[in-house]
Design an enzyme around this catalytic site. Structure first.
Site, short mmCIF file in Angstrom:
data_model
loop_
_atom_site.label_atom_id
_atom_site.label_comp_id
_atom_site.label_asym_id
_atom_site.label_seq_id
_atom_site.Cartn_x
_atom_site.Cartn_y
_atom_site.Cartn_z
N HIS A 1 11.59 -2.30 5.20
CA HIS A 1 11.71 -2.90 3.86
C HIS A 1 11.99 -1.84 2.80
O HIS A 1 12.30 -2.15 1.67
CB HIS A 1 10.42 -3.65 3.51
CG HIS A 1 9.28 -2.70 3.21
ND1 HIS A 1 8.65 -1.99 4.21
CD2 HIS A 1 8.73 -2.30 2.06
CE1 HIS A 1 7.73 -1.22 3.66
NE2 HIS A 1 7.76 -1.38 2.36
N ASP A 2 11.80 -0.56 3.18
CA ASP A 2 12.07 0.52 2.23
C ASP A 2 13.51 1.01 2.39
O ASP A 2 14.20 0.66 3.35
CB ASP A 2 11.09 1.67 2.45
CG ASP A 2 9.73 1.37 1.82
OD1 ASP A 2 9.70 0.70 0.76
OD2 ASP A 2 8.70 1.79 2.38
N ARG B 1 -1.88 -1.81 8.51
CA ARG B 1 -0.86 -0.80 8.24
C ARG B 1 -1.35 0.05 7.06
O ARG B 1 -1.48 -0.44 5.95
CB ARG B 1 0.47 -1.47 7.89
CG ARG B 1 1.54 -0.51 7.39
CD ARG B 1 2.71 -1.32 6.83
NE ARG B 1 3.79 -0.52 6.31
CZ ARG B 1 3.86 -0.02 5.08
NH1 ARG B 1 2.86 -0.19 4.23
NH2 ARG B 1 4.91 0.66 4.68
N GLN C 1 0.42 2.17 -10.68
CA GLN C 1 -0.28 2.34 -9.40
C GLN C 1 -1.13 3.59 -9.51
O GLN C 1 -0.61 4.70 -9.46
CB GLN C 1 0.73 2.46 -8.25
CG GLN C 1 1.39 1.13 -7.89
CD GLN C 1 2.63 1.28 -7.01
OE1 GLN C 1 3.57 1.98 -7.41
NE2 GLN C 1 2.66 0.64 -5.86
N GLU D 1 1.49 4.55 8.12
CA GLU D 1 2.81 4.59 7.50
C GLU D 1 2.94 5.97 6.86
O GLU D 1 2.59 6.18 5.70
CB GLU D 1 3.00 3.49 6.45
CG GLU D 1 4.43 3.39 5.98
CD GLU D 1 4.67 3.78 4.53
OE1 GLU D 1 5.84 3.93 4.16
OE2 GLU D 1 3.71 3.94 3.76
N ASP E 1 -0.88 2.06 4.31
CA ASP E 1 0.26 2.36 3.45
C ASP E 1 0.15 3.75 2.83
O ASP E 1 -0.92 4.14 2.36
CB ASP E 1 0.32 1.31 2.33
CG ASP E 1 1.45 1.56 1.37
OD1 ASP E 1 2.61 1.45 1.80
OD2 ASP E 1 1.19 1.88 0.19
N HIS F 1 -3.58 3.91 -3.62
CA HIS F 1 -3.65 3.52 -5.03
C HIS F 1 -4.02 2.06 -5.19
O HIS F 1 -3.93 1.28 -4.24
CB HIS F 1 -2.29 3.78 -5.70
CG HIS F 1 -1.13 3.34 -4.86
ND1 HIS F 1 -0.43 4.19 -4.05
CD2 HIS F 1 -0.58 2.11 -4.66
CE1 HIS F 1 0.52 3.52 -3.40
NE2 HIS F 1 0.44 2.25 -3.76
C1 GLC Z 1 4.95 2.61 1.04
C2 GLC Z 1 5.68 1.29 1.02
C3 GLC Z 1 6.60 1.24 -0.15
C4 GLC Z 1 5.79 1.43 -1.41
C5 GLC Z 1 4.92 2.68 -1.35
C6 GLC Z 1 3.88 2.69 -2.42
O1 GLC Z 1 5.79 3.67 1.26
O2 GLC Z 1 6.37 1.10 2.22
O3 GLC Z 1 7.32 0.03 -0.19
O4 GLC Z 1 6.68 1.54 -2.50
O5 GLC Z 1 4.23 2.78 -0.13
O6 GLC Z 1 2.84 1.78 -2.12
#
Ligand code: GLC
Length: 626
Positions: A383-384, A270, A240, A314, A272, A172
């Site tokens: 971080h999540d 990374r 988003q 990820e 995402d 996004h």
């Molecule tokens: C990934 C990130 C997370 C974010 C999501 C949307 O999972 O780690 O922090 O909210 O993507 O971009």
């Protein structure tokens, strides 16, 4: 090579042109196969990607061309046991990119060779999901610095043996991104970059099978955009906008972005939320096969110009969907090199709460081996939030229900369960499923939260957790704040835009004072830092922890123990981890059978002591025996 590509490369020395030609010879089939799986008219798309790669190659600096050569000679560089990661927000660690460059001693002392700098490209104003709502992929967040600063930092990091990692958000863009602005202005080209629907008919049919990502603050997966008066696909937050990857123009845009980041000296991208890229009616719109073809197309384009650059997926998905991200079947060695080991993280917390290793042993032992070209990012937390991804089948095989165990873990880590030492916060309660995810630093989840419920136990549990992820194989990554045992940011909610998102509790600042504290004997910061640095130091000297040594989980061990075996031509390492608060025994004969004739525990430096033919592990002991 097409005349266009020849033109682009014309100004380069002959050996460089030849290099590109050889790479194209090698990787053209991968590129062509990937786009053929995705689009009609694949020849034109593949040719465009080659031209983008040629442009990136022509613009790449001599230094980075040299890095490419070096990495091609050491294709396993990221699988070696000296790899040790750290993840931080630039502003929260060093204020600016330049500031991070001035504060590298802390990382070097910790043993860091891989630095994930959380989203740093220009995001939308206001709430931006920690930077995951990107407004411009070609510039750096102004308060952090400039592209030049990023290039300089990458150069400094490289000189200190640290590989820079940044996020590439593919699923996004921010509603304020130029593409979305133009789509709202009615430009057909850009409308086709997104999924826009005049009414609820299509959104409703998709939503029948779509899970909720942020049920609490962003329910549903579509947003009625007030300006458009149409429905836009927004898996995450309303601002988003999901991209339409079935449009090859989107792929070409991202190929350009990949070139730009690789040429700044970023070594790992990374990817995402990669699982969400392809939408298919009647599915949960995750892990669709096209996702892997898209990754292959981007990865191959990147390889032509900048083969030193790796991809990291990820994909926070179930164990069975996970392996294809590292490349299975025709995608082997052609997609991401690294993927998040979410299951390991979840099972570590699950073992610590329950004092039982049965479920983890069952789940982790049944994971297929990683393909030889790939490896994991292993982590204690990130971080999540932590979603309790306990597989129902795994749970049933151990005689518990998935839902029951997930509820227990949420109760335990929010501190609601009797006897719990944890002080996590509930994130995104979902009333439909009863799921509660959890936020918190490792310290807060281990017993060293704001009220220090069990400090000594917490240190033991934290080291145990770090010792497991460091023994697993892959790149262990420490999330900023955990190395100084931060209990979390008590003021997380007072920052504008963060008030509803308690993931900020575990994204604390690490200041110069914190960095100084880790040098003061007896502080929590010193204890945590030295312990983790010790693990990294021991690890780098153990060839058995190279990713090429498969991870075997022993399944016939006593409950409460997790036993990992890493066999390597240079010897065998047996990791024995006691996840309980009591002593646990492991039969000495078993160590002999595994090939350890004179077992030595390398984390403590001691030989193991026998009692009744068994070795006894104290509560929460983590032993690496060679
Ligand atoms: C990934 C990130 C997370 C974010 C999501 C949307 O999972 O780690 O922090 O909210 O993507 O971009």
């Amino acid at each position: 090579m097409t005349p266009e590509v020849r033109d682009i490369l014309a100004g380069m020395p002959a050996h460089r042109r030849e290099t590109f030609e050889l790479r194209l010879e090698q990787w053209w089939p991968d590129l062509h196969d990937a786009v053929t799986a995705l689009y009609d008219g694949p020849d034109a798309v593949a040719a465009n990607l080659v031209a983008i790669a040629a442009q990136g190659f022509a613009e790449r600096s001599d230094d980075l061309h040299r890095l490419d050569e070096r990495r091609l000679l050491q294709p396993d560089w990221f699988q070696r046991p000296n790899m040790f990661g750290y993840a931080c927000y630039v502003d929260r660690y060093g204020t600016t990119l330049e500031g991070v460059g001035e504060r590298l001693d802390h990382l070097v002392d910790l043993g860091v060779t891989y630095l994930h700098m959380m989203p740093l490209l220009t995001p939308r104003e206001g709430d931006n999901d920690g930077g995951y709502a990107v407004k411009d992929f070609y510039s750096v967040r102004p308060d952090l610095g400039t592209n030049e600063d990023l290039r300089n930092l990458a150069t400094t990091l490289r000189a200190r043996g640290i590989s820079p990692v940044v996020d590439l958000v593919l699923n996004h863009v921010a509603r304020e991104h130029e593409w979305a602005e133009k789509a709202r202005g009615g430009d057909e080209r850009y409308r086709s970059y997104f999924h826009i629907y005049p009414d609820r008919e299509t959104p409703d049919s998709f939503e029948r099978t779509l899970p909720e990502v942020f049920p609490d603050f962003a329910p549903g997966s579509f947003t009625l955009d007030t300006e458009l008066d149409e429905w836009v696909w927004t898996t995450f937050n309303a601002w988003q906008w999901d991209l339409n990857w079935s449009n090859p123009a989107v792929l070409e845009e991202f190929a350009g972005i990949v070139m730009h980041l690789a040429n700044l000296g970023i070594e790992v991208l990374r990817l995402d939320a990669i699982a969400f890229l392809w939408k298919r009616l009647g599915t949960n719109c995750q892990n669709q096969p096209e996702v892997h073809a898209i990754t292959q197309a981007l990865r191959t384009t990147c390889r032509l110009a900048a083969p030193a650059t790796l991809f990291k997926a990820e994909a926070i998905v179930g164990p069975r969907d996970l392996m294809p991200y590292l490349g299975l079947g025709r995608h082997t060695g052609r997609v991401s090199d690294i993927a998040y080991h979410n299951s390991l993280m979840v099972h570590i917390w699950s073992m610590l709460a329950s004092g039982s290793s049965e479920l983890a042993v069952h789940a982790l032992a049944s994971l297929p081996p990683t393909p030889p070209s790939g490896t994991w990012v292993t982590y204690v937390r990130c971080h999540d939030d932590i979603g309790w991804a306990i597989d129902d089948g795994d749970a049933a095989a151990r005689g518990v229900t998935g839902a029951g165990h997930r509820h227990f873990l949420a109760d335990w880590y929010s501190g609601d369960f009797d006897g719990s030492w944890a002080e996590g916060l509930v994130f995104q309660y979902n009333p439909d499923t009863g799921d509660r995810r959890i936020s918190g630093t490792s310290a807060a989840l281990s017993g060293l939260g704001p009220s220090r419920k069990d400090a000594d136990g917490a240190f033991a549990r934290m080291f145990l957790a770090h010792a497991i992820v460091a023994a697993w194989g892959g790149i262990p990554v420490v999330w900023s704040g955990d190395e100084i045992a931060s209990p979390g940011d008590p003021n997380w909610a007072s920052e504008p835009g963060h008030e509803n998102d308690n993931r900020w509790v575990h994204r604390p600042r690490v200041t110069d004072e914190d960095r100084a504290r880790r040098l003061q004997q007896g502080t929590d910061a010193q204890r945590a830092f030295d312990g983790i640095a010790h693990i990294a130091r021991v690890r780098r000297g153990l060839p058995m922890l190279h990713s090429e040594a498969p991870v075997q989980v022993l399944t016939d061990t006593e409950d409460g123990l997790l036993v990992l075996v890493r066999r390597h031509p240079s010897g065998t390492l047996v990791g024995v981890f006691n996840v309980t608060s009591e002593h646990r025994a492991f039969p000495y004969d078993r160590l002999l059978e595994l090939g350890l004739t004179d077992p030595h525990e390398v984390l403590s430096g001691h030989s193991v002591v026998l009692h009744d033919g068994r070795v006894w592990l104290p509560p929460y002991a983590a032993w690496w025996m060679v």
